[in-house]
Write an enzyme that holds these catalytic residues in place. Structure first.
Site, PDB file in Angstrom:
ATOM      1  N   GLY A 296       0.796  -1.212   0.000  1.00 60.06           N
ATOM      2  CA  GLY A 296       0.000   0.000   0.000  1.00 60.06           C
ATOM      3  C   GLY A 296       0.833   1.269   0.000  1.00 60.06           C
ATOM      4  N   CYS A 297       2.136   1.175   0.197  1.00 57.74           N
ATOM      5  CA  CYS A 297       3.011   2.356   0.165  1.00 57.74           C
ATOM      6  C   CYS A 297       3.457   2.607  -1.268  1.00 57.74           C
ATOM      7  CB  CYS A 297       4.246   2.155   1.046  1.00 57.74           C
ATOM      8  SG  CYS A 297       3.914   2.281   2.801  1.00 57.74           S
ATOM      9  N   ILE A 298       3.448   3.890  -1.644  1.00 60.28           N
ATOM     10  CA  ILE A 298       3.904   4.244  -2.993  1.00 60.28           C
ATOM     11  C   ILE A 298       5.355   4.642  -2.992  1.00 60.28           C
ATOM     12  CG2 ILE A 298       2.095   4.886  -4.586  1.00 60.28           C
ATOM     13  CD1 ILE A 298       1.651   7.431  -3.068  1.00 60.28           C
TER      14      ILE A 298
END
Length: 111
Positions: A109-111
């Site tokens: 979920g981290c970009i």
């Protein structure tokens, strides 16, 4: 994959600087990664990094920020389990930056 020399040992990192082999992690590696992230490690930083390593050992996943703040609040108290505190320690994203220093994979979920 890129290789970096840390304290006389060559370790493999991915294109974003996360360790490829989690077993390569130690304090020297953490200090190197923190320096790369422009984070001056204090006792509070180590508390979060060690918490993340314990969390990963138990659940085999690097927590996203929402899960991280809740889990830290539960274990270390609400004064440390909140976004403001964690962003003061890790300004470029507590989950993402702290996981990198802890030698863990990038949280989903981290970009």
């Amino acid at each position: 994959m890129p290789m970096v020399d840390i304290a006389g040992k060559t370790v493999e990192v991915d294109e974003e600087g996360y360790l490829v082999n989690l077993a390569d992690w130690n304090k020297d590696v953490a200090d190197y990664l923190a320096k790369e992230e422009k984070v001056d490690m204090s006792e509070n930083h180590w508390e979060v990094v060690n918490f993340l390593r314990e969390y990963y050992d138990e659940y085999q996943i690097a927590p996203a920020i929402r899960v991280l703040t809740k889990a830290i609040a539960k274990k270390l108290g609400p004064d440390k389990g909140n976004n403001k505190y964690l962003y003061e320690l890790f300004p470029y994203g507590p989950a993402k930056q702290a996981c990198k220093i802890a030698g863990l994979p990038k949280p989903t979920g981290c970009i």
